[in-house]
Scaffold this active site. Sequence first.
Site, mmCIF file in Angstrom:
data_model
loop_
_atom_site.group_PDB
_atom_site.id
_atom_site.type_symbol
_atom_site.label_atom_id
_atom_site.label_comp_id
_atom_site.label_asym_id
_atom_site.label_seq_id
_atom_site.Cartn_x
_atom_site.Cartn_y
_atom_site.Cartn_z
ATOM 1 N N ARG A 107 0.888 -1.172 0.000
ATOM 2 C CA ARG A 107 0.000 0.000 0.000
ATOM 3 C C ARG A 107 0.919 1.213 0.000
ATOM 4 O O ARG A 107 1.636 1.470 0.974
ATOM 5 C CB ARG A 107 -0.897 -0.010 1.240
ATOM 6 C CG ARG A 107 -1.879 1.153 1.336
ATOM 7 C CD ARG A 107 -2.705 1.000 2.598
ATOM 8 N NE ARG A 107 -3.515 2.178 2.880
ATOM 9 C CZ ARG A 107 -4.799 2.299 2.551
ATOM 10 N NH1 ARG A 107 -5.409 1.305 1.913
ATOM 11 N NH2 ARG A 107 -5.477 3.391 2.857
ATOM 12 N N HIS A 134 -7.334 1.632 -6.508
ATOM 13 C CA HIS A 134 -7.593 0.862 -5.288
ATOM 14 C C HIS A 134 -8.416 -0.378 -5.666
ATOM 15 O O HIS A 134 -9.588 -0.509 -5.309
ATOM 16 C CB HIS A 134 -8.359 1.734 -4.291
ATOM 17 C CG HIS A 134 -8.365 1.214 -2.892
ATOM 18 N ND1 HIS A 134 -7.724 0.057 -2.501
ATOM 19 C CD2 HIS A 134 -8.958 1.701 -1.757
ATOM 20 C CE1 HIS A 134 -7.904 -0.142 -1.217
ATOM 21 N NE2 HIS A 134 -8.661 0.836 -0.741
ATOM 22 N N GLN A 137 -10.501 -2.743 -3.084
ATOM 23 C CA GLN A 137 -11.747 -2.168 -2.589
ATOM 24 C C GLN A 137 -12.899 -2.430 -3.549
ATOM 25 O O GLN A 137 -14.000 -2.804 -3.145
ATOM 26 C CB GLN A 137 -11.589 -0.656 -2.375
ATOM 27 C CG GLN A 137 -12.862 0.029 -1.911
ATOM 28 C CD GLN A 137 -13.317 -0.473 -0.562
ATOM 29 O OE1 GLN A 137 -12.570 -0.399 0.415
ATOM 30 N NE2 GLN A 137 -14.542 -0.997 -0.472
ATOM 31 N N ASP A 225 -16.923 8.872 -1.663
ATOM 32 C CA ASP A 225 -15.719 8.638 -0.876
ATOM 33 C C ASP A 225 -15.375 9.939 -0.171
ATOM 34 O O ASP A 225 -15.935 11.014 -0.485
ATOM 35 C CB ASP A 225 -14.571 8.183 -1.785
ATOM 36 C CG ASP A 225 -13.370 7.627 -1.020
ATOM 37 O OD1 ASP A 225 -13.491 7.433 0.212
ATOM 38 O OD2 ASP A 225 -12.322 7.393 -1.638
ATOM 39 N N CYS A 266 -16.384 3.520 0.930
ATOM 40 C CA CYS A 266 -15.339 2.557 1.317
ATOM 41 C C CYS A 266 -14.789 2.798 2.720
ATOM 42 O O CYS A 266 -14.066 1.943 3.232
ATOM 43 C CB CYS A 266 -14.217 2.543 0.282
ATOM 44 S SG CYS A 266 -13.217 4.042 0.237
ATOM 45 N N ARG A 294 -14.104 -6.676 2.307
ATOM 46 C CA ARG A 294 -12.684 -6.533 2.002
ATOM 47 C C ARG A 294 -11.948 -7.808 2.407
ATOM 48 O O ARG A 294 -11.055 -8.284 1.694
ATOM 49 C CB ARG A 294 -12.096 -5.333 2.761
ATOM 50 C CG ARG A 294 -12.468 -3.975 2.207
ATOM 51 C CD ARG A 294 -11.787 -3.687 0.875
ATOM 52 N NE ARG A 294 -10.337 -3.695 1.004
ATOM 53 C CZ ARG A 294 -9.613 -2.665 1.438
ATOM 54 N NH1 ARG A 294 -10.203 -1.533 1.795
ATOM 55 N NH2 ARG A 294 -8.302 -2.749 1.492
#
Length: 308
Positions: A107, A134, A137, A225, A266, A294
């Site tokens: 990450r 991402h 996700q 988001d 998310c 996830r």
Amino acid sequence: MNHFLDIHLTDTADLRRIIDTAADMKSARLGQPRGALDADQPLKNRMVALIFEKPSTRTRVSFDVGVRQMGGQTMVLSGNDMQLGHGETIADTARVLSRYVDLIMIRTFDEAVLTEMAEFATVPVINGLTDRTHPCQIMADVLTFEEHRGPIKGKKVVWSGDGNNVCASFLHAAGQFGFDLTFTGPPTLDPEQEFVDLARSKGAKIEIVRDPAKAVQGADLVVTDTWVSMHDAQSARERRHNQLRPYRVDAELMAQAKPDALFMHCLPAHRDDEATSEVMDGPHSVIFDEAENRLHAQKAILRWCLEV
């Protein structure tokens, strides 16, 4: 070697296999204690390196728990531990880590760090997030939609707000899974044209509609988001709020979508900024199913990468 770097780089059949495996693994765990090992322990005697240049809650916990549930072990490394690209090249770090572990999840900020890690690693590499995309996700989001509403193919997804890295992976997914996506947000925060063009080239209907009320009409799924990153300066936060306030997802906006439309975020969320608590805790919201998924989606990605 099965790297999982971005959704558009993964074959559609493999993506479907990952989603189906995730659903099966989730079903198999029903009624079991959260800490229980999966019956087949597909990662037994496997070591997974989890590298976090960028801090995380959900990504760190879900990957760590997922590996352990499948019988494997994790080594969690921060950016300070690794100092990627400082003193030792990323290529050399990738080569060395590959001698110790069976898989690397990273990450990071710069997409180039991910791609160089994958280029020189001799074990699979998973994109846990970059500033551009991402993908893990969105695999969880597709899993979540389908467990509530069936196949996502042909559905209308509306993204409201900032055309950020999560939005980019939604565009990748639109092309691979065959759903349509409408972006509604200010012109200054449009998604990258490269991502829009790629989704359109694969047959997805991609629209940009400035009026959020018009954008969400007929939507099967509304997604937003956070408006600001933990790294944004205060002045940047204020500018973003001013630009994005018209795109807040509230009950009035959700009422313009289909009656059975789902709402996703998310997380983490700044409640009553990008979405109201009324929506986040309301009947359309599946945000905590999304967060749980996830774990299941990433377990399936790990299995696919390691072919176990």
